[in-house]
Design a protein around this motif. Structure first.
Motif, mmCIF file in Angstrom:
data_model
loop_
_atom_site.group_PDB
_atom_site.id
_atom_site.type_symbol
_atom_site.label_atom_id
_atom_site.label_comp_id
_atom_site.label_asym_id
_atom_site.label_seq_id
_atom_site.Cartn_x
_atom_site.Cartn_y
_atom_site.Cartn_z
ATOM 1 N N TYR A 179 -2.143 5.910 -0.504
ATOM 2 C CA TYR A 179 -2.975 4.716 -0.709
ATOM 3 C C TYR A 179 -2.091 3.600 -1.256
ATOM 4 O O TYR A 179 -1.367 3.779 -2.234
ATOM 5 N N VAL A 181 -2.322 -0.993 -1.550
ATOM 6 C CA VAL A 181 -3.185 -2.165 -1.382
ATOM 7 C C VAL A 181 -2.482 -3.130 -0.442
ATOM 8 O O VAL A 181 -1.517 -3.807 -0.829
ATOM 9 N N ILE A 234 -2.868 7.290 5.754
ATOM 10 C CA ILE A 234 -3.154 6.235 4.780
ATOM 11 C C ILE A 234 -4.664 6.038 4.678
ATOM 12 O O ILE A 234 -5.359 5.953 5.693
ATOM 13 N N SER A 238 -7.127 0.982 2.598
ATOM 14 C CA SER A 238 -5.876 0.349 2.195
ATOM 15 C C SER A 238 -5.654 -0.956 2.940
ATOM 16 O O SER A 238 -5.204 -1.953 2.368
ATOM 17 N N ALA A 246 -8.711 1.005 -5.714
ATOM 18 C CA ALA A 246 -7.547 1.873 -5.602
ATOM 19 C C ALA A 246 -7.592 3.032 -6.597
ATOM 20 O O ALA A 246 -7.398 4.194 -6.230
#
Length: 415
Positions: A179, A181, A234, A238, A246
């Protein structure tokens, strides 16, 4: 009786003179740092006749409001800023030179190197670290065990992260290996750029004046991320996430590896005590390690009077002492000095030491146009990540980013 009256009178005059000589300092701070800085100011004020008066400004308003105040001659005496803006204010001649003070401190070599680097312009130092933080990875040790990975061995390269992430994703049941951002420039410079720094690469030259986007390290980093994305390793949020979910995603036990910050240790242990995790530095594509040195720097505003400058620097020396550094660690997770591990973390989770130790190797982009390059939702760095990791034409996206960086730098670099 006459002598007693004279003595009382003298004491009264002495007290009046002391109060008259007391100096008040105005200090602007971001609201995100407000509680800690107010606490430090309260401690200082309680033991000094001089006073530090803290005013909290929302993070989004701090830079434009301070810039306008300086231009209008109504600035505070000092300010605690996101360190990435120090080059801009220093180049604009808005900050007070404190080089001699910094170099004269007995612990000058123990202050976060990146904070000092960002506070340095044209050979002069304009700030000191206040509340630093650093980016790291957190990994779920239970998921590592289930996937046949060693929970005591953190991934030593981004290539290892990709391999581990795919093994964790293979566990199924909506479990994802990785993960990050991807839809916030602020998060991406925090989490993504350390991969490049760990490989001794960067997207900017050391002086921040030239673009160096297209490097082998960048392409290797992008390749590892694309590999994870195409493999479904992923977490799907994300791509469009801004960071709000998150921690919750990782705390759910459904994410193996999270790109995060130094705050994660105390946050997880206090709010999600059942999560089994460990932390590690951010690795480069094939090895090495680095981190983003984030957080705040304290600077004095140009033109501060000698009396106020003396008090402001005395406050700096006050909060740099071990007792206050322990308080900072308790409240925000990381002290300003890198030589106080034993004192700062004696009563805290030892996993905090990972971020503490990496702070000496951490970096921050030195730039005079951070918002336009990195933070803007339509800026070139965010477009680079979205286009290369999730898009189809890596070469064209990298070339466009190099051109966009160059154009912005040409316009915004100081003479």
């Amino acid at each position: 009786m006459f002598k007693l009256k004279l003595t009382l009178s003298a004491l009264s005059l002495l007290a009046s003179a002391t109060l008259a000589n007391a100096t008040d300092i105005t200090l602007w701070v971001r609201t995100s740092s407000g509680a800690v800085l107010q606490g430090l100011a309260d401690k200082y004020n309680a033991s000094h006749s001089d006073k530090i008066n803290v005013t909290q400004i929302t993070a989004e308003q701090m830079v434009p409001k301070l810039g306008a105040a300086i231009a209008g001659g109504a600035a505070p005496d000092s300010a605690v800023l996101d360190l990435i803006y120090l080059p801009t204010f220093a180049a604009a001649d808005g900050l007070e030179d404190i080089t001699d003070f910094v170099k004269g401190l007995p612990y000058s070599q123990a202050m976060s190197p990146s904070h000092i680097r960002l506070a340095t312009y044209d050979g002069k130092i304009y700030g000191v670290p206040a509340l630093p933080d650093a980016s790291i990875i957190a990994y779920n040790t239970d998921l590592f065990k289930k996937a046949g990975l060693d929970p005591n061995k953190a991934p030593a390269s981004l290539e290892e992260i990709a391999t581990d992430a795919k093994k964790i994703t293979a566990l199924g049941n909506e479990t994802y290996g990785f993960y990050f951002v991807a839809n916030s420039g602020s998060w991406l410079i925090y989490d993504f750029l350390p991969h490049l720094w760990a490989a001794n690469a960067d997207v900017l030259s050391d002086d921040g004046r030239a673009a160096t986007v297209d490097t082998p390290a960048l392409r290797e980093t992008i390749a590892a991320y694309r590999d994870m994305w195409k493999a479904g390793a992923i977490h799907p949020t994300s791509r469009s996430g801004n960071g709000n979910n998150a921690v919750e995603a990782f705390a759910s036990g459904k994410v193996g590896i999270l790109m995060t910050g130094s705050y994660i240790v105390n946050l997880l242990t206090s709010k999600y005590p059942d999560v089994k995790f460990n932390v590690a530095p951010i690795p480069g594509p094939k090895g090495g390690e680095s981190s983003f040195a984030g957080g705040d720097t304290l600077a004095l505003i140009k033109g501060i009077s000698p009396e106020k400058k003396k008090v402001a620097l005395d406050f700096v020396n006050f909060y740099m002492q071990p007792e206050q550094q322990v308080y900072i660690t308790q409240e925000s997770g990381m002290p300003s000095r890198t030589d106080l591990a034993a004192e700062a973390y004696a009563k805290f989770d030892k996993r905090n030491l990972v971020a503490y130790d990496i702070l000496a190797k951490a970096r921050t982009p030195y730039t005079f146009s951070s918002d336009e390059l990195f933070v803007s939702r339509t800026g070139p760095f965010l477009n680079l990540i979205q286009g290369t990791i999730f898009g189809d034409d890596v070469d064209a996206t990298i070339a466009k980013t190099q051109a966009d960086f160059t154009r912005i730098l040409k316009r915004t670099n100081p003479n």
